[in-house]
Design an enzyme around this catalytic site. Structure first.
Site, short mmCIF file in Angstrom:
data_model
loop_
_atom_site.label_atom_id
_atom_site.label_comp_id
_atom_site.label_asym_id
_atom_site.label_seq_id
_atom_site.Cartn_x
_atom_site.Cartn_y
_atom_site.Cartn_z
N HIS A 247 -5.08 -1.43 -36.29
CA HIS A 247 -6.48 -1.17 -35.68
C HIS A 247 -7.39 -0.46 -36.79
O HIS A 247 -7.62 0.72 -36.84
CB HIS A 247 -6.50 -0.01 -34.47
CG HIS A 247 -7.72 0.32 -33.64
ND1 HIS A 247 -8.63 -0.63 -33.92
CD2 HIS A 247 -7.89 0.66 -32.62
CE1 HIS A 247 -9.78 -0.35 -32.93
NE2 HIS A 247 -9.15 0.43 -32.13
N ARG B 108 -16.90 5.00 -35.01
CA ARG B 108 -16.76 3.53 -35.09
C ARG B 108 -17.95 2.67 -35.26
O ARG B 108 -17.85 1.98 -36.06
CB ARG B 108 -16.32 3.11 -33.70
CG ARG B 108 -14.94 3.79 -33.03
CD ARG B 108 -13.84 2.96 -34.00
NE ARG B 108 -14.05 1.55 -33.64
CZ ARG B 108 -13.50 0.95 -32.58
NH1 ARG B 108 -12.73 1.59 -31.50
NH2 ARG B 108 -13.34 -0.44 -32.32
N CYS C 278 -7.70 8.28 -30.64
CA CYS C 278 -8.62 6.96 -30.66
C CYS C 278 -9.29 6.80 -29.28
O CYS C 278 -10.18 6.24 -29.27
CB CYS C 278 -8.04 5.77 -31.27
SG CYS C 278 -6.45 5.27 -30.33
N GLN D 219 -10.82 1.58 -36.46
CA GLN D 219 -10.73 3.00 -36.02
C GLN D 219 -10.17 3.89 -37.09
O GLN D 219 -10.45 4.79 -37.13
CB GLN D 219 -9.63 2.90 -34.52
CG GLN D 219 -9.36 4.40 -34.25
CD GLN D 219 -10.74 4.68 -33.33
OE1 GLN D 219 -11.05 4.19 -32.48
NE2 GLN D 219 -11.19 5.94 -33.63
N ASP E 81 -1.73 8.86 -30.08
CA ASP E 81 -2.39 7.81 -29.54
C ASP E 81 -1.66 7.63 -27.93
O ASP E 81 -0.50 8.26 -27.81
CB ASP E 81 -2.05 6.55 -30.19
CG ASP E 81 -2.94 5.16 -29.63
OD1 ASP E 81 -3.57 5.53 -28.65
OD2 ASP E 81 -2.49 4.13 -30.20
N1 NVA Z 1 -2.52 1.63 -29.38
C1 NVA Z 1 -3.75 1.40 -28.38
C2 NVA Z 1 -5.06 1.83 -28.89
C3 NVA Z 1 -6.18 1.80 -27.96
C4 NVA Z 1 -7.54 1.53 -28.80
C5 NVA Z 1 -3.60 0.14 -27.69
O1 NVA Z 1 -3.25 -0.66 -28.50
O2 NVA Z 1 -3.62 0.15 -26.53
#
Ligand code: NVA
Length: 312
Positions: free
Chosen positions: A130, A294, A266, A133, A226
């Site tokens: 990601h 973002r 995030c 982010q 997270d």
């Molecule tokens: N690790 C999480 C991040 C969400 C922005 C997912 O992939 O769902």
């Protein structure tokens, strides 16, 4: 010379390029309507195969601020890789838009898109990374701490997910000391750790993987977590809730971090699971800054890739 560049993983940027993109992001935040590289307007496709709030908002608003035309495409309608091959979709998209932003599952899908596209492709979350982010998070850390190089960054929770991987690579590029505290079975792939270590050795940061949440956050300037259950893993909810029980970000854990530590997430967050409400909603949390950044960080990476593609 024109150079088609993509942002599929954090280390698609060199450390110097990451610094430059973050500087541009800060400039864009200070003066949001000054840079208009997509004036025309040229269009940017924002495709999503997964749930999205921040991603569609921030890319849509960001492309508009850059003078461009944001086009959101629901992956369920487009059927990329099912209704139509990724290769054919890439060629169709390249004929209409100046950049492709895609949130999807397997990293291989976005790599295939980039291999066939003739415009820049940006990873707006895959199962593996990601990077947008993490750019926003690095901008946020800079705002709160003043610098990145040497920052002690402790992440606890799912060490094998997209955020952990991107923190490893993006954090190493920034010269941070990245520590991941995760239970066995949920630690980062050794190949990912080696990739981050190679970067860290050049830039001057370090990487540590531990199964101790305390060790991960000890004296940390930044504590991050997270969700324990990333999109697509909903069936593992119960097993993961058990496995990650001791990795919750709560007041006891934060006591081991630096007295001035900030807390990152995030989002979406699950209060009472990976993080307690008193922390997420407390004074150390910088989550709304991350969410807002973002837009600024993504405007900067889109501009960076567009300049390269146009040979500027
Ligand atoms: N690790 C999480 C991040 C969400 C922005 C997912 O992939 O769902």
């Amino acid at each position: 010379m024109n150079a088609l560049r993509h942002f599929l993983a954090d280390d698609d940027l060199t450390p110097a390029e990451q610094t430059a993109v973050l500087a541009l992001a800060a400039e864009m935040k200070a003066d949001p309507f000054k840079h208009r590289p997509f004036e025309g307007p040229r269009s940017v496709a924002i495709l999503s195969d997964k749930a999205t709030l921040r991603t569609q908002l921030s890319f849509h608003a960001g492309v508009a601020e850059l003078g461009g035309n944001p086009m959101f495409v629901d992956g369920r309608l487009a059927g990329i890789g099912t209704r139509e091959s990724i290769a054919d979709s890439a060629k169709v998209l390249s004929g209409h838009v100046s950049a492709i932003v895609w949130r999807t599952g397997a990293q291989q899908r976005i790599e295939e898109m980039a291999a066939q596209a003739t415009v820049p492709v940006v990873n707006a979350l895959t199962d593996e990374f990601h990077p947008c982010q993490v750019l926003a998070d690095l901008q946020t850390i800079t705002e709160h701490k003043g610098f990145l190089h040497g920052i002690r960054f402790g992440y606890v929770g799912d060490g094998a997910n997209n955020m952990a991987n991107s923190y490893l690579l993006g954090g190493a590029l920034a010269g941070m000391h990245v520590r991941i505290g995760a239970p066995e079975g949920y630690q980062p792939d050794p190949a990912m750790v080696a990739r981050a270590e190679t970067i860290a050795a050049k830039v001057g940061g370090s990487v540590l993987i531990t199964d101790s949440p305390l060790e991960a956050v000890r004296s940390a300037d930044v504590v991050a977590t997270d969700t324990w259950v990333s999109m697509g893993l909903e069936e593992e909810n119960e097993a993961r809730t058990v496995a990650f029980g001791a990795y919750q970000v709560n007041a006891d854990l934060i006591d081991h971090a630096d007295a001035e530590a900030i807390v990152m997430h995030c989002l979406p967050a699950y209060r009472g699971k990976e993080i307690m409400a008193e922390i997420l909603d407390g004074p150390r949390a910088v989550i709304w800054d991350e969410a807002e950044n973002r837009r600024h960080a993504q405007k900067a990476i889109l501009t960076f890739l567009d300049r390269a593609a146009r040979g500027e």
